[in-house]
Design an enzyme around this catalytic site. Sequence first.
Site, PDB file in Angstrom:
ATOM      1  N   GLU A  87      37.554  35.243  38.886  1.00  0.00           N
ATOM      2  CA  GLU A  87      37.960  36.607  39.226  1.00  0.00           C
ATOM      3  C   GLU A  87      36.795  37.411  39.802  1.00  0.00           C
ATOM      4  O   GLU A  87      36.830  38.629  39.850  1.00  0.00           O
ATOM      5  CB  GLU A  87      38.529  37.292  37.980  1.00  0.00           C
ATOM      6  CG  GLU A  87      39.727  36.558  37.377  1.00  0.00           C
ATOM      7  CD  GLU A  87      41.053  36.883  38.073  1.00  0.00           C
ATOM      8  OE1 GLU A  87      41.301  38.060  38.377  1.00  0.00           O
ATOM      9  OE2 GLU A  87      41.851  35.950  38.309  1.00  0.00           O
ATOM     10  N   CYS A 102      36.497  48.738  39.823  1.00  0.00           N
ATOM     11  CA  CYS A 102      37.306  47.667  40.451  1.00  0.00           C
ATOM     12  C   CYS A 102      37.259  47.786  41.959  1.00  0.00           C
ATOM     13  O   CYS A 102      37.391  46.794  42.673  1.00  0.00           O
ATOM     14  CB  CYS A 102      38.771  47.785  40.051  1.00  0.00           C
ATOM     15  SG  CYS A 102      39.082  47.648  38.306  1.00  0.00           S
ATOM     16  N   GLY A 115      54.421  45.939  39.772  1.00  0.00           N
ATOM     17  CA  GLY A 115      54.212  45.421  38.407  1.00  0.00           C
ATOM     18  C   GLY A 115      53.915  43.936  38.355  1.00  0.00           C
ATOM     19  O   GLY A 115      54.449  43.213  37.514  1.00  0.00           O
ATOM     20  N   HIS A 126      40.047  42.030  32.643  1.00  0.00           N
ATOM     21  CA  HIS A 126      38.725  41.666  33.157  1.00  0.00           C
ATOM     22  C   HIS A 126      37.691  42.315  32.241  1.00  0.00           C
ATOM     23  O   HIS A 126      37.929  43.396  31.704  1.00  0.00           O
ATOM     24  CB  HIS A 126      38.492  42.211  34.578  1.00  0.00           C
ATOM     25  CG  HIS A 126      39.312  41.562  35.641  1.00  0.00           C
ATOM     26  ND1 HIS A 126      39.969  42.279  36.607  1.00  0.00           N
ATOM     27  CD2 HIS A 126      39.580  40.273  35.889  1.00  0.00           C
ATOM     28  CE1 HIS A 126      40.608  41.440  37.415  1.00  0.00           C
ATOM     29  NE2 HIS A 126      40.394  40.226  37.007  1.00  0.00           N
TER      30      HIS A 126
END
Length: 445
Positions: A175, A369, A21, A249
């Site tokens: 990112e 991703c 987490g 994102h």
Amino acid sequence: MAKWQEVNFDGLVGLTHNYAGLSYGNVASASNKGGVANPKEGALQGLEKMQHLRSLGMIQGVLPPQDRPHISTLKGLGYTGTDAEVLANAWRDNPALVANLSSASTMWTANAATVSPSPDTVDGRTHFTAANLAAMYHRSIEADTTARILEAIFPEGDRFAHHAPLDGGVHMGDEGAANHNRFCADYGEEGMALYVYGRRAFEGNTDLTFPGRQTYEASSAVARQHGVKDGKALFVRQNPAAINAGAFHNDVVAVSNKNVFFYHEEAFVDPAALQKELQAAMGSVELIFIEVPSSEVPLKDAITSYLFNSQLISPSTRDGMTLILPKEVEETPSTKAFVDRMLASNGPIKNADYMEVRQSMRNGGGPACLRQRVVLSDDDLNAIDAKVIITDERIEELKTWVNKHYRDRLMPEDLGDVSLMEECFTALDELTQILNIGSVYDFQR
Ligand code: SUG
């Protein structure tokens, strides 16, 4: 005539894949905290996805996981002794620190780097900037090794150019490709890049409750240092409401391929203005916008199902484009109904393939991703010596490697286990030989 294609480089799920987490603002990561992970299943799910793309005629690459726990970071923090002592002492002092240095987050290679392919750059080389991932401590340790791996695969020179990850901490939070879209008529033709940022570094951003990880300053620095052609880079802010709803994102709410842009109505504050700007920058190449209205797919469903975190690809074996979606989209009534209607509508997207990537999804990582897109010519491909392009033989080799080394059960409380570290380093040492990438890990140097 040179042949061009988009090659997807998927990240292999690492041996320490677990649910600690760690990512504030990532709803899946937070809600699965403390659960039991199955790294072996995760890695095999990833390999299945790679194999599926290959079966569609795509060229498929693979990027290795990184060395975790990251002992060299612990050494930099003053822990001394053998690797086993360093880990044991750090675990005794601070298990949360060890958890941050044990995440398998490098599997999400969309975040590894931003890549500007050669047709888009002034010097005609393909440019790479490894992302600093400064917003999340557990990810900020990825950049140096990522840069080494990319340089080992794409040799610096006439074809490929590498830039160091941006300095500047969270102000230059970068990112990678998760906030970057490229539009073009065809892969080998000049394209246009859309950089989506979450916030401006030096403003209040009081409209954000969750972190806006990507800054405008970082996006523009990447475009500058890549030498993206004049007028071929656009910048737009992500809708803060989308970030606050869990779209940490932009690739959680939007995906593009060639001239098609598939996105949620709430991904951008003013999608109509963005459409105009994009079309103007594209000139005669007509863009197709598929804007999904909130009335058909509520933002919440888009984020939990990961409808937009799909791969939108153009397989040579099929007519039109294909979406590679997570199974969760098929299991969510609003998103399944939308996809069915879209396929029946005679638009550019003709097929939808649902993949099982649940181990990754539980940490907020969908099909998109898990991959970094790199547009390459045949000559570029020939310049790669590393054995990172998937073949029948390599996929079997990787499956055997996973089955030999990976655990099928891992919890955050296991992360202090010295034998887990040893298993990880033994396996990765072997992997660098399978992939022929040299000694890229700190523990090998
Ligand atoms: O950065 N999850 C990743 C998921 C990244 C998804 N990537 C893209 N959308 N392109 C992240 O939040 C959770 C790891 C943990 O809690 O152990 C994590 O890092």
